[in-house]
Scaffold this motif. Structure first.
Motif, PDB file in Angstrom:
ATOM      1  N   MET A  50    -113.488  74.846  -3.664  1.00 46.56           N
ATOM      2  CA  MET A  50    -112.927  74.319  -4.452  1.00 46.56           C
ATOM      3  C   MET A  50    -111.140  74.658  -5.087  1.00 46.56           C
ATOM      4  SD  MET A  50    -111.971  73.171  -7.654  1.00 46.56           S
ATOM      5  CE  MET A  50    -111.847  73.984  -8.587  1.00 46.56           C
ATOM      6  N   PRO A  51    -110.312  75.400  -5.216  1.00 40.46           N
ATOM      7  CA  PRO A  51    -109.008  75.390  -5.112  1.00 40.46           C
ATOM      8  C   PRO A  51    -108.609  74.757  -3.437  1.00 40.46           C
ATOM      9  CG  PRO A  51    -110.063  77.323  -5.650  1.00 40.46           C
ATOM     10  CD  PRO A  51    -110.930  76.365  -5.533  1.00 40.46           C
ATOM     11  N   ILE A  52    -109.208  75.155  -2.366  1.00 37.56           N
ATOM     12  CA  ILE A  52    -108.637  74.372  -1.523  1.00 37.56           C
ATOM     13  C   ILE A  52    -108.411  73.397  -1.676  1.00 37.56           C
ATOM     14  CG2 ILE A  52    -108.374  74.478   1.529  1.00 37.56           C
ATOM     15  CD1 ILE A  52    -109.868  76.595   1.059  1.00 37.56           C
ATOM     16  N   ALA A  53    -109.250  72.415  -1.558  1.00 39.37           N
ATOM     17  CA  ALA A  53    -110.200  70.669  -2.234  1.00 39.37           C
ATOM     18  C   ALA A  53    -108.930  70.737  -3.113  1.00 39.37           C
ATOM     19  CB  ALA A  53    -111.058  70.844  -2.295  1.00 39.37           C
ATOM     20  N   ASN A  54    -108.817  71.215  -4.367  1.00 40.99           N
ATOM     21  CA  ASN A  54    -107.965  70.751  -5.648  1.00 40.99           C
ATOM     22  C   ASN A  54    -106.896  70.648  -5.191  1.00 40.99           C
ATOM     23  OD1 ASN A  54    -107.654  70.110  -8.170  1.00 40.99           O
ATOM     24  ND2 ASN A  54    -106.288  72.092  -7.657  1.00 40.99           N
ATOM     25  N   ASN A  55    -105.491  71.501  -3.882  1.00 39.36           N
ATOM     26  CA  ASN A  55    -104.815  71.887  -3.982  1.00 39.36           C
ATOM     27  C   ASN A  55    -103.989  70.219  -3.313  1.00 39.36           C
ATOM     28  OD1 ASN A  55    -104.134  74.133  -5.180  1.00 39.36           O
ATOM     29  ND2 ASN A  55    -103.927  75.544  -3.023  1.00 39.36           N
ATOM     30  N   LYS A  56    -105.492  69.899  -2.401  1.00 43.87           N
ATOM     31  CA  LYS A  56    -104.861  68.662  -1.608  1.00 43.87           C
ATOM     32  C   LYS A  56    -104.427  67.606  -2.305  1.00 43.87           C
ATOM     33  CE  LYS A  56    -107.201  68.233   2.561  1.00 43.87           C
ATOM     34  NZ  LYS A  56    -107.837  67.979   3.283  1.00 43.87           N
ATOM     35  N   VAL A  57    -105.249  67.083  -3.448  1.00 49.72           N
ATOM     36  CA  VAL A  57    -105.313  66.745  -4.369  1.00 49.72           C
ATOM     37  C   VAL A  57    -104.187  66.631  -4.651  1.00 49.72           C
ATOM     38  CG1 VAL A  57    -106.816  65.230  -5.932  1.00 49.72           C
ATOM     39  CG2 VAL A  57    -108.471  65.834  -4.619  1.00 49.72           C
ATOM     40  N   ALA A  58    -103.906  67.408  -5.585  1.00 49.52           N
ATOM     41  CA  ALA A  58    -102.665  67.744  -6.276  1.00 49.52           C
ATOM     42  C   ALA A  58    -101.258  67.337  -5.336  1.00 49.52           C
ATOM     43  CB  ALA A  58    -102.698  69.252  -6.794  1.00 49.52           C
ATOM     44  N   ARG A  59    -101.588  67.340  -4.028  1.00 52.44           N
ATOM     45  CA  ARG A  59    -100.169  66.958  -3.202  1.00 52.44           C
ATOM     46  C   ARG A  59    -100.670  65.283  -2.684  1.00 52.44           C
ATOM     47  NH1 ARG A  59    -101.517  71.447  -0.048  1.00 52.44           N
ATOM     48  NH2 ARG A  59    -102.853  70.050   1.211  1.00 52.44           N
ATOM     49  N   GLY A  60    -102.033  65.204  -3.625  1.00 47.95           N
ATOM     50  CA  GLY A  60    -101.766  63.078  -3.516  1.00 47.95           C
ATOM     51  C   GLY A  60    -102.933  62.641  -2.751  1.00 47.95           C
ATOM     52  N   GLU A  61    -103.093  63.975  -1.834  1.00 52.40           N
ATOM     53  CA  GLU A  61    -104.117  63.424  -0.544  1.00 52.40           C
ATOM     54  C   GLU A  61    -105.476  62.800  -0.548  1.00 52.40           C
ATOM     55  OE1 GLU A  61    -103.656  67.216   2.381  1.00 52.40           O
ATOM     56  OE2 GLU A  61    -101.348  67.002   2.230  1.00 52.40           O
ATOM     57  N   GLU A  62    -106.554  62.864  -0.124  1.00 50.35           N
ATOM     58  CA  GLU A  62    -108.285  62.963  -0.333  1.00 50.35           C
ATOM     59  C   GLU A  62    -108.186  64.441  -0.656  1.00 50.35           C
ATOM     60  OE1 GLU A  62    -109.457  60.585  -1.552  1.00 50.35           O
ATOM     61  OE2 GLU A  62    -107.676  59.230  -1.160  1.00 50.35           O
ATOM     62  N   ALA A  63    -109.651  64.733  -1.346  1.00 46.81           N
ATOM     63  CA  ALA A  63    -110.286  65.788  -1.045  1.00 46.81           C
ATOM     64  C   ALA A  63    -111.324  66.526   0.877  1.00 46.81           C
ATOM     65  CB  ALA A  63    -110.620  65.949  -1.417  1.00 46.81           C
ATOM     66  N   GLY A  64    -111.456  64.796   0.897  1.00 45.38           N
ATOM     67  CA  GLY A  64    -111.858  65.147   1.617  1.00 45.38           C
ATOM     68  C   GLY A  64    -113.696  65.850   2.823  1.00 45.38           C
ATOM     69  N   MET A  84    -105.475  59.380 -11.706  1.00 38.58           N
ATOM     70  CA  MET A  84    -105.319  60.865 -12.543  1.00 38.58           C
ATOM     71  C   MET A  84    -105.836  61.628 -11.527  1.00 38.58           C
ATOM     72  SD  MET A  84    -107.357  58.452 -14.989  1.00 38.58           S
ATOM     73  CE  MET A  84    -108.804  59.094 -15.549  1.00 38.58           C
ATOM     74  N   SER A  85    -106.397  62.044 -10.666  1.00 37.02           N
ATOM     75  CA  SER A  85    -107.184  62.587 -10.023  1.00 37.02           C
ATOM     76  C   SER A  85    -106.040  64.175  -9.485  1.00 37.02           C
ATOM     77  CB  SER A  85    -107.816  62.312  -8.393  1.00 37.02           C
ATOM     78  OG  SER A  85    -108.531  61.870  -9.018  1.00 37.02           O
ATOM     79  N   ARG A  86    -104.810  63.584  -9.248  1.00 31.73           N
ATOM     80  CA  ARG A  86    -103.408  64.544  -9.073  1.00 31.73           C
ATOM     81  C   ARG A  86    -102.622  65.133  -9.835  1.00 31.73           C
ATOM     82  NH1 ARG A  86     -98.680  62.647  -5.867  1.00 31.73           N
ATOM     83  NH2 ARG A  86     -97.481  64.580  -5.410  1.00 31.73           N
ATOM     84  N   THR A  87    -102.932  63.960 -11.216  1.00 36.78           N
ATOM     85  CA  THR A  87    -102.740  65.068 -12.654  1.00 36.78           C
ATOM     86  C   THR A  87    -103.551  66.249 -12.741  1.00 36.78           C
ATOM     87  OG1 THR A  87    -101.423  62.898 -13.170  1.00 36.78           O
ATOM     88  CG2 THR A  87    -102.292  64.323 -14.671  1.00 36.78           C
TER      89      THR A  87
END
Length: 244
Positions: A194-208, A122-125
């Motif tokens: 936020m957009p930097i963290a969001n792009n990581k989540v969109a790639r399937g990674e953790e926002a960290g 869900m987070s990635r979607t």
């Protein structure tokens, strides 16, 4: 202490019929919106399929409507122009932008909840859907930095002595200018990260760490905006009573 809690009475000092002010409810809505975004993100990551997307859509919709309506009116009509023209830009335009984003989020969660709930991640979607808005969000973050800088350089936001509590510190305008400047900068930094963290989540990674920074920046700033707005219901009423 009487002036601290009641302000200085100056009847007729402000013609309120030409100066409608409603950044009280705007402050609470902005703060609640920031906190809601943090809690929604945490709920998506923690509860997964158990999350109530209808509830979050309603929450974002209510807050988005308040901010869009008040922000649009302030942006287009400049109701504070007689005495505080800069506040129309600072509060009106930023509230309008945040309100429209919240309405868009509400519409997305309401219309696409089946797709979101059926997704494996869900987070990635959600993050992939949010990616195109990154440019606007970063732009708003930079604008908030500019507002913070202008507030400190020109020592804006100082309350008049007729306003209870806040007006007591009006003799030292740098205090409230710095307070509000830091508050706007916190939200702005979160909007840039936020957009930097969001792009990581969109790639399937953790926002960290970036995601953690955004959460705490928006959570702390959101709570302060809610409390400050709630306090202003008292201080602004006192200001009106003292100057009408």
């Amino acid at each position: 202490m009487r002036d601290f809690f009641m302000g200085v009475s100056t009847p007729g000092a402000i013609a309120w019929e030409t100066l409608p002010t409603y950044n009280t409810i705007m402050s609470i809505a902005v703060g609640a919106g920031l906190v809601a975004l943090v809690l929604f993100n945490r709920a998506v990551r923690k509860d997964g399929k158990e999350i109530s997307l209808d509830g979050w859509a309603l929450t974002f919709g209510v807050l988005g409507f308040i901010l869009t309506a008040t922000g649009l009116h302030m942006t287009l009509t400049w109701p504070l122009a007689p005495d505080f023209a800069f506040d129309n830009v600072i509060f009106g335009e930023t509230s309008l932008a945040f309100g429209v984003l919240m309405l868009a989020a509400a519409l997305y969660l309401w219309r696409r909840q089946d797709k979101i709930l059926e997704s494996d991640n869900m987070s990635r979607t959600i993050a992939q859907t949010l990616k195109p808005a990154s440019i606007f969000i970063v732009g708003l973050g930079l604008a908030l930095f500019a507002i913070a800088l202008a507030g400190i350089v020109y020592q804006l936001f100082a309350a008049p002595p007729q306003e209870p509590i806040s007006g007591y510190f009006g003799a030292w305008p740098i205090l409230e200018a710095t307070f509000m400047g830091i508050l706007f900068a916190m939200v702005g930094l979160g909007a840039i990260l936020m957009p930097i963290a969001n792009n990581k989540v969109a790639r399937g990674e953790e926002a960290g760490t970036l995601g953690t920074w955004v959460h705490w920046l928006w959570l702390i700033a959101g709570v302060i905006f809610v409390l400050f707005g709630a306090m202003n219901f008292y201080t602004h009423i006192g200001l009106i009573v003292n100057t009408m």
